[in-house]
Design a protein around this motif. Structure first.
Motif, short mmCIF file in Angstrom:
data_model
loop_
_atom_site.label_atom_id
_atom_site.label_comp_id
_atom_site.label_asym_id
_atom_site.label_seq_id
_atom_site.Cartn_x
_atom_site.Cartn_y
_atom_site.Cartn_z
N PHE A 150 0.87 -1.19 0.02
CA PHE A 150 -0.08 0.03 -0.09
C PHE A 150 0.94 1.33 -0.01
O PHE A 150 1.83 1.32 0.53
N ASP A 151 0.37 2.23 -0.70
CA ASP A 151 0.90 3.64 -0.67
C ASP A 151 0.90 4.46 0.78
O ASP A 151 -0.18 4.30 1.25
N VAL A 152 1.92 5.04 1.24
CA VAL A 152 1.98 5.79 2.34
C VAL A 152 2.53 7.10 1.98
O VAL A 152 3.61 7.05 1.60
N LEU A 153 1.64 8.11 2.03
CA LEU A 153 1.82 9.35 1.78
C LEU A 153 2.21 10.20 3.15
O LEU A 153 1.39 10.28 3.90
N ILE A 154 3.36 10.55 3.23
CA ILE A 154 3.65 11.36 4.54
C ILE A 154 4.13 12.98 4.09
O ILE A 154 4.90 13.07 3.34
N GLU A 155 3.29 13.77 4.75
CA GLU A 155 3.55 15.11 4.65
C GLU A 155 4.56 15.62 5.26
O GLU A 155 5.03 15.33 6.45
N ASN A 156 5.32 16.82 4.43
CA ASN A 156 6.66 17.41 5.28
C ASN A 156 7.36 16.40 5.46
O ASN A 156 7.82 16.60 6.86
N GLN A 157 7.73 15.35 4.93
CA GLN A 157 8.53 14.45 5.50
C GLN A 157 10.16 14.86 5.44
O GLN A 157 10.33 15.58 4.72
N ARG A 158 10.77 14.69 6.52
CA ARG A 158 12.05 15.09 6.70
C ARG A 158 13.04 13.96 6.26
O ARG A 158 12.64 12.87 6.26
N GLU A 159 13.90 14.49 5.52
CA GLU A 159 15.09 13.64 5.30
C GLU A 159 15.67 12.88 6.42
O GLU A 159 16.17 13.58 7.19
N ILE A 160 15.85 11.74 6.28
CA ILE A 160 16.46 11.05 7.34
C ILE A 160 17.74 10.75 7.08
O ILE A 160 18.37 10.18 5.77
#
Ligand SMILES: [Zn+2]
Ligand SMILES: [Zn+2]
Length: 130
Positions: free
Chosen positions: A92-102
């Motif tokens: 399944f697709d998971v869209l994460i808003e404002n994802q920070r770069e790890i």
């Protein structure tokens, strides 16, 4: 030199393959796409399907998701993550808003540069839990 008919056939194959995957959210493998396309183009080979999928990836119309050793094709090209059900293997697709770069605190060697990362969530989907 490719003649016009051969060129037209290639364009048609690419179009069929694109139609078979463009709205698909299930992250199919090349084999699964081949089974689908073969119903409409019975003489197409797995190699041709595979080459066309790589072309769509190169044209940035598809993303490749590696799960184990299998390539899965994903028409959602915007950056996103995945949830993988460990019971039914659906993705399944998971869209994460404002994802920070790890950023890893330590890379294996000096001089490495990170350009992106992929994160996967594992668990059970709603259907497998009910
Ligand atoms: Zn499941
Ligand atoms: Zn995806």
């Amino acid at each position: 030199m490719a003649n016009a008919r051969a060129q037209a056939r290639k364009t048609k194959q690419l179009e069929f393959i694109w139609q078979a995957i463009k709205d698909d959210k299930s992250h199919p493998t090349a084999d699964q796409i081949y089974d689908r396309v073969r119903k409409k183009l019975p003489r197409i080979s797995l190699g041709t399907v595979y080459r066309n999928l790589q072309k769509l990836v190169a044209d940035e119309k598809l993303q490749v998701l590696m799960l184990g050793r299998a390539q899965h094709f994903d028409p959602l090209v915007q950056r996103h993550q995945h949830f993988i059900c460990e019971s039914c293997d659906r993705v399944f697709d998971v869209l994460i808003e404002n994802q920070r770069e790890i950023m890893p605190t330590k890379l294996p060697h000096d001089g490495f540069r990170v350009t992106s990362h992929q994160l996967a969530f594992y668990g059970s989907c709603k259907q497998c839990l009910s």
